[in-house]
Design a protein around this motif. Structure first.
Motif, mmCIF file in Angstrom:
data_model
loop_
_atom_site.group_PDB
_atom_site.id
_atom_site.type_symbol
_atom_site.label_atom_id
_atom_site.label_comp_id
_atom_site.label_asym_id
_atom_site.label_seq_id
_atom_site.Cartn_x
_atom_site.Cartn_y
_atom_site.Cartn_z
ATOM 1 N N THR A 85 0.826 -1.209 0.000
ATOM 2 C CA THR A 85 0.000 0.000 0.000
ATOM 3 C C THR A 85 0.858 1.256 0.000
ATOM 4 N N GLU A 86 2.176 1.040 0.022
ATOM 5 C CA GLU A 86 3.096 2.174 -0.009
ATOM 6 C C GLU A 86 4.256 1.849 -0.943
ATOM 7 N N PRO A 87 4.801 2.842 -1.622
ATOM 8 C CA PRO A 87 6.013 2.608 -2.426
ATOM 9 C C PRO A 87 7.203 2.406 -1.499
ATOM 10 N N GLY A 88 8.241 1.775 -2.022
ATOM 11 C CA GLY A 88 9.435 1.568 -1.207
ATOM 12 C C GLY A 88 10.169 0.306 -1.606
ATOM 13 N N ASP A 89 11.138 -0.047 -0.794
ATOM 14 C CA ASP A 89 11.951 -1.229 -1.041
ATOM 15 C C ASP A 89 11.390 -2.413 -0.239
ATOM 16 N N TYR A 90 11.198 -3.520 -0.930
ATOM 17 C CA TYR A 90 10.684 -4.741 -0.300
ATOM 18 C C TYR A 90 11.689 -5.872 -0.511
ATOM 19 N N LYS A 91 11.801 -6.711 0.478
ATOM 20 C CA LYS A 91 12.676 -7.874 0.378
ATOM 21 C C LYS A 91 11.875 -9.128 0.710
ATOM 22 N N VAL A 92 11.928 -10.106 -0.201
ATOM 23 C CA VAL A 92 11.188 -11.355 -0.032
ATOM 24 C C VAL A 92 12.170 -12.483 0.235
ATOM 25 N N GLU A 93 12.044 -13.127 1.382
ATOM 26 C CA GLU A 93 12.892 -14.266 1.735
ATOM 27 C C GLU A 93 12.065 -15.546 1.665
ATOM 28 N N VAL A 94 12.627 -16.577 1.071
ATOM 29 C CA VAL A 94 11.961 -17.878 0.957
ATOM 30 C C VAL A 94 12.891 -18.948 1.512
ATOM 31 N N TRP A 95 12.356 -19.716 2.470
ATOM 32 C CA TRP A 95 13.135 -20.760 3.135
ATOM 33 C C TRP A 95 12.415 -22.098 2.990
ATOM 34 N N TRP A 96 13.200 -23.164 2.804
ATOM 35 C CA TRP A 96 12.643 -24.525 2.753
ATOM 36 C C TRP A 96 13.424 -25.402 3.725
ATOM 37 N N ALA A 97 12.700 -26.005 4.655
ATOM 38 C CA ALA A 97 13.323 -26.864 5.679
ATOM 39 C C ALA A 97 14.418 -26.099 6.412
ATOM 40 N N ASP A 98 14.135 -24.821 6.739
ATOM 41 C CA ASP A 98 15.038 -23.954 7.493
ATOM 42 C C ASP A 98 16.308 -23.596 6.746
ATOM 43 N N VAL A 99 16.302 -23.786 5.424
ATOM 44 C CA VAL A 99 17.441 -23.380 4.600
ATOM 45 C C VAL A 99 16.941 -22.420 3.530
ATOM 46 N N GLU A 100 17.586 -21.279 3.389
ATOM 47 C CA GLU A 100 17.173 -20.302 2.383
ATOM 48 C C GLU A 100 17.465 -20.851 0.997
ATOM 49 N N ILE A 101 16.487 -20.739 0.101
ATOM 50 C CA ILE A 101 16.630 -21.305 -1.238
ATOM 51 C C ILE A 101 17.557 -20.431 -2.086
ATOM 52 N N PRO A 102 18.105 -20.982 -3.175
ATOM 53 C CA PRO A 102 18.925 -20.168 -4.081
ATOM 54 C C PRO A 102 18.118 -18.975 -4.622
ATOM 55 N N GLN A 103 18.789 -17.879 -4.851
ATOM 56 C CA GLN A 103 18.238 -16.607 -5.349
ATOM 57 C C GLN A 103 17.634 -15.763 -4.227
ATOM 58 N N SER A 104 17.176 -16.379 -3.153
ATOM 59 C CA SER A 104 16.622 -15.615 -2.040
ATOM 60 C C SER A 104 17.768 -14.944 -1.271
ATOM 61 N N PRO A 105 17.560 -13.683 -0.821
ATOM 62 C CA PRO A 105 16.316 -12.906 -0.874
ATOM 63 C C PRO A 105 16.114 -12.200 -2.218
#
Length: 296
Positions: free
Chosen positions: A219-239
């Motif tokens: 609802t606001e402009p700005g910088d967003y960061k999306v983190e994706v984790w699988w089985a407590d390990v961050e996936i490649p390309q994330s964040p």
């Protein structure tokens, strides 16, 4: 002596001219027929029906624990067995995978009539687990145990317009997490952005069992960061770094200065449908995150 499980050997010894002593030892419960002959003729009443009862009450033995339902290769798959309600007997196990491969079952005798078990399968897939007490199945045996392969975050595929830079008024904050082939695990998605500027929702794509649709609505402009984790390990390309601008001119100026930021991630191919939603934590604070546990 004959029965459904086969013949039973009968040993006969002569005690006198008119008296004989017979001994037999059946190993399975059930009905048997005892054939008694003299001079190659059945004696009156022969064959005699014999009912053999179990030596112990195997149905009084109970198994319990999550390892009777599911597990993951490389992780402890544990369950317990309680024999205290039955008479003393021999407890045995047999666990086999979809290709007939026998899994190792480690047994710990707790010395109080209970046992602790750990299954160590050699393959993924549905396993049949037989638990017997004095050669008889216990209550609810055999069990079907679903064994998944070890989690592999590198097999997760993340794509969609919600990972691309955009303009606030027309931004589509949805993307797809495809966990097919990634084994068992828990999907965690966390979005960082302006405080109070977004909320997060997650849905399972009912047409694809291992696909999760994630949507956040800035609802606001700005910088967003999306983190994706699988089985407590961050996936490649994330964040994933996402910039949302107030108008098209700001976006175009940014892309002209940073051409490598254009179309960084593949868009969603076709439409994404979802009808089954999950509860979520909203974005009223700085971070918003959601978890989803995959079926094993």
């Amino acid at each position: 002596m004959s029965g459904l499980h086969g013949d039973v050997k009968v040993e006969v010894s002569k005690k006198s001219d008119t008296i004989y002593h017979a001994t037999y030892n059946p190993y399975m419960q059930g009905m048997y027929l005892m054939h008694v002959t003299y001079a190659d003729r059945q004696v009156p009443g022969s064959p005699f029906k014999v009912i053999v009862q179990p030596s112990v009450n195997s149905q009084s033995v109970e198994a319990f624990g999550p390892g009777l339902k599911e597990g993951v290769i490389g992780r402890p798959i544990k369950f317990g067995v309680d024999t205290r309600a039955a008479r003393p007997g021999l407890l045995t196990f047999d666990c086999r995978g979809p290709r007939g491969t026998q899994a190792t079952v480690d047994v710990i005798d707790n010395l109080d009539g209970t046992y602790s078990m750990n299954i160590m399968p050699k393959e993924a897939g549905k396993h049949g687990l037989e638990i017997k007490y004095d050669s008889e199945h216990i209550h609810n045996s055999p069990y079907l145990v679903r064994i998944s392969g070890a989690p592999d975050p590198t097999k997760c595929r993340i794509y969609g317009p919600g990972l691309e830079h955009g303009v606030l008024s027309s931004f589509r904050g949805d993307f797809v997490c495809d966990t097919k082939g990634a084994g068992a695990g828990q999907l965690k998605v966390r979005v960082h952005g302006p405080k109070g500027g977004f909320k997060v929702d997650m849905h399972r794509d009912t047409s694809k069992d291992r696909t999760i649709v994630v949507r956040y609505n800035p609802t606001e402009p700005g910088d967003y960061k999306v983190e994706v984790w699988w089985a407590d390990v961050e996936i490649p390309q994330s964040p994933f770094e996402v910039k949302i601008f107030q108008d098209v001119q700001e976006l175009e100026e940014f892309l002209l200065e940073n051409p490598q930021e254009r179309n960084k991630y593949p868009p969603v191919n076709g439409s994404v449908s979802s009808t089954q939603s999950f509860s979520l934590l909203n974005g009223s604070s700085l971070d918003s995150e959601k978890y989803w546990k995959a079926d094993v």
